[in-house]
Structures are given as C-alpha cells and as structure tokens.
Design an enzyme around this catalytic site. Structure first.
Site, PDB file in Angstrom:
ATOM      1  N   GLY A   1      14.441  -7.645  -1.476  1.00 54.20           N
ATOM      2  CA  GLY A   1      15.233  -7.479  -0.272  1.00 54.20           C
ATOM      3  C   GLY A   1      15.184  -6.058   0.243  1.00 54.20           C
ATOM      4  O   GLY A   1      14.346  -5.258  -0.156  1.00 54.20           O
TER       5      GLY A   1
ATOM      6  N   HIS B   1       6.286 -11.584   0.497  1.00 53.16           N
ATOM      7  CA  HIS B   1       6.527 -10.674  -0.626  1.00 53.16           C
ATOM      8  C   HIS B   1       7.760  -9.805  -0.417  1.00 53.16           C
ATOM      9  O   HIS B   1       8.084  -8.965  -1.233  1.00 53.16           O
ATOM     10  CB  HIS B   1       5.306  -9.806  -0.926  1.00 53.16           C
ATOM     11  CG  HIS B   1       5.080  -8.690   0.054  1.00 53.16           C
ATOM     12  ND1 HIS B   1       5.987  -7.673   0.285  1.00 53.16           N
ATOM     13  CD2 HIS B   1       4.035  -8.391   0.862  1.00 53.16           C
ATOM     14  CE1 HIS B   1       5.507  -6.841   1.187  1.00 53.16           C
ATOM     15  NE2 HIS B   1       4.333  -7.255   1.549  1.00 53.16           N
TER      16      HIS B   1
END
Lengths: 189, 138
Positions: free
Chosen positions: A162, A187
């Site tokens: 994140g 990704h």
C-alpha cells in the site's frame, strides 16, 4: 521495506495489513531498460519496424539484440533476488537485537516488472509465450506446477503493497480460468 | 539558463522537458538544466564538484536521451545534485561535463527523476532555433 500488522482477515487465504510507514525499493531494471531502449530503437529502425512511439522500441526475441536484452534482464532479476536475501538477513539481525525470539519467515519472493517465458492457455491450447508484466507480478493459481508444495492447494501468495493512505493486502492467485491476465496481479496500490 | 514553465509539458504521470537553444548543444544543456531543476532549486546550488563523460552516437535524438541518462546515472552514483552543464559534439563523439554539489540535508528535494525515456522524443531545428524534448520518468 515496511513493517506492518495484520488488521483484518477476510478469508483464510488473504488479509488486510495496516498501512506501511515506508517502502524502499532498488534494482538494476531501470538502468537495463535505459541501455537497451536505445539499442532496440536502432534495431527497430534498421528492420523498418514502425514505432507509433519510440518508447515501444523492440527487436525480434531470437535476434542477437533480443537475446542480449533477455540475458541482461534475467541478470537484473537474479541480482534483485540476491539483494532481497541480503535485506532479509540484515532485517533478521536487526530484529534479533530488539525482539530476540522473533521469527521472520519468508512468505514468498517474487519480482515485478519482468518478462518471463511461461506456459499459458491460448484459445484452449497450452503455449509457451513471453509475458511482460509492468506494474504487475506473477500470481499463479492453485495446482500450478511451478508452485512450492506448501502453496499448491492455495495458490501463490500475492503481496500488494500500500501507500501512506491505504493498507496493504496479502492475497492468493486465482486459477487460470478465473484470471484473464495470464496469472498476473498488480504490485502495488 | 533560466528555466520557466515553457521548459515543461504534461504527460500522464510523468513530465515532459523541453530544451531550447541557438545550437544543438545549447538545447541539450537547456534540457539538462530543466531536468535537474525538477529535483531542486538550482539557483541555490554553488557547484563544488564536477563530472565528465563521453559517448558515441550518430543519431541526435538517441544522443539526447543518452546525454540525459548519463547525467542521471553519474549524479546518482556519486549522490550529486548537478546544476551546470556543458556538452560538445565532434562528429559522432559527444563529450559532456557537469558541475554540482553532493546532496545535503538543507537542500530541499523536489521531484526525483529516474530517467529520460524515448516517449515524445524529438530533436529538431526550426527558424534557426534548436529544440530537444522528451518525457522523463519520475
């Protein structure tokens, strides 16, 4: 590298992780890309390949230049794999000084932004093709022959990192007939 | 060289840079200055160190990208913020120099430029003026 805490488990196969504080990334990929873009742009011109954008520089994969690029890219991938092993070792050493009984186990190691030769179903037929993933990683589903035994029934772990405003996710790859992107996942958020 | 908004153009998540000059080399210098001006306020940089390099390239557009990427590679290798640039072309041999300082904590960092791309790449002469541009990956 980020340190996170499991915040929520929605399925035994995947979990939401609290947002990371920082992520450090490094690799040779960009340098390899810069070097070979110029070379492949010249090859494309010599072969009369029309490029709508110069950034789409290319060469036949079996040409000398194409094979050199594949070799350089694979070398870069090997370098980052070794680099992550070193980072993991140093991380364990750092943790040992603070939390002596901590167990840091590698869940899975996968590279992103790569080109891999893989077997996939195309029109119902298994074919060996080159999969170029950009902003993406491989995410094999359950029972894929390339998966280690511990993940055979679950699918490949997929870690989606994140940013400062979101959490991270640990997921599992879907089977091929459910994944229309040649077993790929983003990704990062 | 004074860098203005005219030295840049928008391109999705990256940034386009434009260098202009009375000569081909001047346009390359202008573009390099514009690129590094993304990273920090160059007017506050008083150069203390320098780098040199050379490369061979017959295609002026590919030479432009090679010039920019060589500067970025050299700067990253030695942790430098470059602010002054020179380049000379002799046939297909290009000799580049740049001056700058080692990054310090008191230098406010702007946008990190990872490299010059071939996207929107163009080096051309019109009305006696040279213009060199491309998109840089940030």
């Amino acid at each position: 590298m980020d340190m996170s805490r499991i915040q929520q488990i929605d399925d035994y196969r995947w979990a939401l992780i609290e947002k990371p504080d920082s992520v450090i990334m490094c690799g040779l990929g960009h340098q390899i890309g810069c070097d070979y873009l110029v070379l492949l742009a010249k090859v494309a011109k010599e072969l009369g390949i029309h490029l709508p954008d110069s950034e789409l520089a290319c060469a036949p994969i079996l040409s000398d230049e194409g094979q050199r690029y594949i070799g350089a890219m694979c070398s870069g991938i090997n370098c980052t794999l070794a680099n992550r092993q070193i980072i993991t070792h140093l991380t364990r050493e750092a943790f040992a000084g603070v939390i002596p009984n901590a167990r840091l186990e590698t869940l899975f190691d996968v590279s992103h932004n790569t080109c891999k030769r893989e077997k996939h179903l195309l029109n119902g037929e298994g074919k060996e093709i080159y999969i170029h993933r950009k902003g993406a990683t491989r995410a094999f589903g359950p029972h894929h022959p390339a998966l280690p035994e511990r993940y055979k029934n679950i699918g490949q772990p997929v870690c989606i990192g994140g940013n400062m405003g979101t959490g991270s996710y640990v997921l599992a790859g879907n089977s091929e007939d459910l994944n229309h992107a040649f077993s790929s996942a983003c990704h990062g958020v | 060289m004074i860098i203005t908004d005219e030295n840049y153009f928008d391109h999705d998540a990256d940034i386009g840079i434009i260098g202009r000059g009375n000569s081909l080399e001047e346009s390359f210098v202008d573009a390099a200055t514009a690129m590094f001006a993304l990273m920090a306020n160059l007017s506050e940089v008083h150069p203390k160190t320098s780098i040199k390099f050379e490369f061979e390239e017959t295609d002026v557009e590919l030479a432009f990208v090679t010039w920019l990427n060589s500067l970025i590679a050299k700067a990253q290798a030695d942790n430098l913020l470059l602010s002054r640039f020179q380049i000379k072309k002799n046939s297909n041999l290009w000799r580049g120099e740049a001056q700058g300082v080692v990054w310090r904590d008191d230098i406010e960092r702007g946008i990190e430029v990872k490299g010059a791309t071939l996207t929107m790449l163009s080096v051309k002469q019109a009305d006696g003026k040279w213009e060199a541009k491309c998109v840089v990956d940030v």
